[in-house]
Every structure is written in structure tokens, then in C-alpha cells.
Design a protein around this motif. Structure first.
Motif, PDB file in Angstrom:
ATOM      1  N   LEU A 184       5.866  33.538  43.628  1.00 24.57           N
ATOM      2  CA  LEU A 184       5.474  32.289  42.973  1.00 24.57           C
ATOM      3  C   LEU A 184       4.437  32.509  41.879  1.00 24.57           C
ATOM      4  N   SER A 208       0.045  24.923  42.598  1.00 25.28           N
ATOM      5  CA  SER A 208       0.716  25.782  43.569  1.00 25.28           C
ATOM      6  C   SER A 208       0.326  25.410  44.997  1.00 25.28           C
ATOM      7  N   ARG A 255       1.406  35.696  45.032  1.00 21.52           N
ATOM      8  CA  ARG A 255       1.657  34.630  46.000  1.00 21.52           C
ATOM      9  C   ARG A 255       3.164  34.543  46.208  1.00 21.52           C
ATOM     10  N   TYR A 256       3.574  34.548  47.486  1.00 21.77           N
ATOM     11  CA  TYR A 256       4.989  34.550  47.808  1.00 21.77           C
ATOM     12  C   TYR A 256       5.392  33.264  48.523  1.00 21.77           C
ATOM     13  N   GLY A 257       6.619  32.829  48.287  1.00 17.80           N
ATOM     14  CA  GLY A 257       7.165  31.674  48.964  1.00 17.80           C
ATOM     15  C   GLY A 257       8.377  32.067  49.800  1.00 17.80           C
ATOM     16  N   PHE A 304       4.192  29.228  51.945  1.00 18.89           N
ATOM     17  CA  PHE A 304       3.824  30.291  51.003  1.00 18.89           C
ATOM     18  C   PHE A 304       2.638  31.072  51.560  1.00 18.89           C
ATOM     19  N   VAL A 308       7.111  34.660  55.795  1.00 16.18           N
ATOM     20  CA  VAL A 308       7.365  34.545  54.361  1.00 16.18           C
ATOM     21  C   VAL A 308       7.776  35.890  53.761  1.00 16.18           C
TER      22      VAL A 308
END
Length: 406
Positions: free
Chosen positions: A25, A40, A148-150, A158, A214
């Protein structure tokens, strides 16, 4: 059956899939602007809020989390020097913890300046070169990951991992760093690797579980340090559990559904800290100064508040009465000590002894009134009213003043 194979079987039985890659993200959360950060955060539930959604946080309730997401407001982090020092110290200690962790398990640290390992920053995984990966063939590597990961299947989830670890097999896992308070763990501090049941704060485990969900990894190590002492550093290893992960996802999904529907939760009880946060979120930025009449439908609420205040006063009066009785009994015991500073007597419970200690109690106070009299100019420079962001409602009952007849 290996752990990975068992996870696949468990996931299939629960109707879950492990065939996915996390969505990036934000490339680097430390480089994004405040506006991008806020947008976010408003799009889902981050790993630090998972424990709140699960009802396992001692700092905030699930209802508060929903309200924060709906209103986009909340109490800001205190800007006083003590709080800022604590936050800054914890952030910088994370780097030291990462290096300590890598050394304990015998892995390499991806350093910006390998010639100065004690002072060098740690590389982000995106900065590691092909040459470095080739050099570390067959070796474990620890680095930071500032992205940042979703979750591609559950977009409301996330996470921002503190760091990632790549064993020689290169099957990465996540790292979460905690600093500061040894009371968060169920054992006395002693360096070692422990199972997740040793954590006194279940919020840490829920955070680790969202990292794994995630990122689609099968392990997360919570690396904890306290007192800036390497002998107090411990590692709590959390392995992926698909049943618990499904519970986490289902609970967060319900929470997020309320957020999307804009449902303001009903509050039955609130701690003092939660009350300050909720009251701040519900209070408009600009308060109208016009007179307003509250609807009669809230009369029961007002009556309950007054009734509870009366009950509180009765309990406080009773506490004061009990304290006065304790003081009177203590006076009779002072005479019984016959001038001795220390005394004992057998306890009513076998194997225990009652100890008495009589001495003076000293307290140091600051005399503001004396300063005001002797140096009013200095007093005036430091006499200030600090207005905080939190909002509080005051309710009183007064006699209605009737206008005089002319």
C-alpha cells in the motif's frame, strides 16, 4: 506432516486460502506525507489496532476503535517531554534489539555501513542488492521493512512490520519489537526464547497474528527488551494458527462493517481515559455559543447520573468513616508498642507473622503561596493554564432564576 502442510490442511478445512501475496500500500511509511498517512489509516484496521478490535487491549475498547474510524478523530499523543522521550527512546532501541536478535540466532544484519556495525542504520529489504543476497547464500538475514502491506482477500486489514527475517531457506517471517515494561510478560526477565503463552499482554499476540495473516507468513517473533539491558531481552515466538487467524479476521470484519455503516456504538461503561477519548471524538471542532435546550428523552440519563453521583458520595463518606475508624484503632496500637519502633506478634494465619513499624513520615512540598508573596514576577512567569485537547462534560442542577417583574 510439516508445519506448513498442516497449515494448508487447516486453512482448507476452514474455507480459507493461503494462495496470495500481500499488496504493498505504501512503499515507505517514513517517507509518506501526513495526508497520505491519515488516508491510509482510515482505510482499515492496522496490526496495532487488532487487539482493540478483538477486545484484548487494556488501553482502548472496540467501540472506541469504531468511533475513531467513523469520526477520524481521537486524542493526540501527548507532546510533553517525558512522553516524547519515552517514544523516541523506544524507537531507537528497536535498532539495537534487531542487532541483538540477529546475533543471538546467528544471522547477518543488512547494514548500510558494514564497517561500523554498532552505529550503522539497518537497510530496508528493498535496498539489499543482488550482490549482497549472493554473498549471504546459505545464511540467515535480518533487515527492516518500511512498507505498509494490505491483505488482498480482506482489504480492511493492513500491517507495518517492524522488521523481517530471512532464514537460509529464504522463507521469511515477521518481527515485532516491544520495549519498556517487564510487567507485560508472565516470567521474570531472563534472556531466552519463549512460547506465546508467556506473554501477559495478549495484544502483542494478536498483533503478531495480523502480521502473519497479511504477509502470509507462518511465524512472527516478538522481540522484547527492558531497562536497556541485554540480559533482559527475550524472544516470544508466535506460530501461525489458522483457527485463531479466522477468529481475528471475522472479528475485524464485523468491526469494519460497523465503520463502513457509520454506526456510532453505544457505551455502557468507560474508563476515565476512554471517556476523555470518546468525549473528544464526539465534540465538534467549533462549539456553538448559542443557548440550547436538551431533549426530554435524556431525562432518564440525567437522573441516573445524579443517582450515581449520590451513590458515589455515600460510598466516599463510608470510606472516610472506615478510614477514621482505622486511625482510631491505630492510636490504641501505638500505645501498645510502649515506645518501640519495631514489634511483632503471631498472625491469625499459621506460618505468618504480623510486623509493626512506628516512625515519622516526611513529605516534601512546593510552597506556591510563599513564592507568590516573595517573588510575584517569577510566580507570574510560571503561573499558566494549560488547555488540553480532551473534552469533559459538567452537569449541575441549579435553581432557575426568574426574571423580575417590572
Amino acid at each position: 506432516m510439516t508445519r506448513k502442510e498442516k497449515l494448508a490442511v487447516d486453512a482448507k478445512a476452514l474455507g480459507m486460502s493461503l494462495d496470495y501475496e500481500p499488496v504493498k500500500l505504501i512503499d515507505n511509511i517514513f517517507d509518506c506525507g501526513e495526508e497520505e498517512w491519515i488516508k491510509s489509516m482510515a482505510k482499515g484496521i492496522g496490526s496495532s489496532a487488532t487487539a482493540v478490535a478483538m477486545g484484548r487491549s487494556k488501553y482502548k475498547t472496540p467501540a472506541e476503535l469504531v468511533l475513531e474510524k467513523v469520526t477520524g478523530k481521537g486524542l493526540p499523543i501527548s507532546d510533553d517531554p517525558t512522553t516524547q522521550y519515552r517514544l523516541s527512546s523506544g524507537h531507537h532501541q528497536e535498532t539495537a534489539l534487531l542487532k541483538w536478535y540477529a546475533n543471538v540466532i546467528g544471522y547477518e544484519v543488512a547494514l548500510v555501513d558494514p564497517d561500523n556495525p554498532s552505529t550503522s542504520e539497518v537497510k530496508d529489504v528493498s535496498e539489499i542488492t543482488d550482490e549482497e543476497w549472493a554473498m549471504w547464500e546459505g545464511k540467515g538475514v535480518v533487515c527492516v521493512d518500511h512498507a505498509r502491506y494490505g491483505h488482498p482477500l480482506y482489504p480492511f486489514l493492513f500491517t507495518d512490520p517492524d522488521a523481517v527475517c530471512y532464514p537460509p531457506s529464504r522463507e521469511r517471517y515477521a518481527l515485532e519489537f516491544k520495549t519498556g515494561d517487564s510487567r507485560e510478560f508472565k516470567f521474570k526477565w531472563k534472556t531466552g526464547i519463549y512460547p506465546d503463552g508467556m506473554v501477559g499482554n495478549p495484544g502483542y499476540i494478536e498483533q503478531a497474528r495480523e502480521h502473519m495473516a497479511v504477509l502470509n507468513v507462518n511465524r512472527c517473533d516478538v522481540v522484547a527488551g527492558c531497562d536497556f539491558n541485554a540480559d533482559n531481552n527475550v524472544v516470544v515466538t508466535v506460530y501461525r494458527d489458522m483457527a485463531k487467524e479466522k477468529d481475528l479476521i471475522d472479528t475485524c470484519a464485523k468491526t469494519w462493517k460497523n465503520v463502513e455503516a457509520g454506526i456510532i456504538p453505544e457505551f455502557t461503561t468507560l474508563s476515565d481515559t476512554s471517556y476523555a477519548n470518546v468525549a473528544t471524538m464526539l465534540t465538534p471542532e467549533n462549539l456553538s455559543e448559542e443557548d440550547f435546550v436538551v431533549s426530554e428523552e435524556y431525562r432518564d440519563t440525567i437522573e441516573e447520573i445524579f443517582s450515581l453521583k449520590d451513590q458515589k458520595k455515600e460510598l466516599m463518606d463510608k470510606c472516610n468513616s472506615i478510614e477514621e475508624r482505622i486511625n482510631a484503632l491505630n492510636v490504641s496500637l501505638i500505645a501498645a508498642l510502649e515506645g518501640h519502633a519495631h514489634a511483632t506478634m503471631p498472625s491469625m494465619i499459621e506460618g505468618k507473622t504480623i510486623y509493626f513499624e512506628l516512625g515519622s513520615v516526611s513529605r516534601k512540598t512546593f510552597n506556591k503561596d510563599k513564592l507568590k508573596l516573595e517573588d510575584p514576577e517569577t510566580f507570574a512567569r510560571y503561573d499558566e493554564v494549560k488547555v488540553t485537547a480532551e473534552k469533559r462534560l459538567t452537569i449541575k442542577e441549579k435553581k432557575t432564576v426568574k426574571p423580575k417583574k417590572k
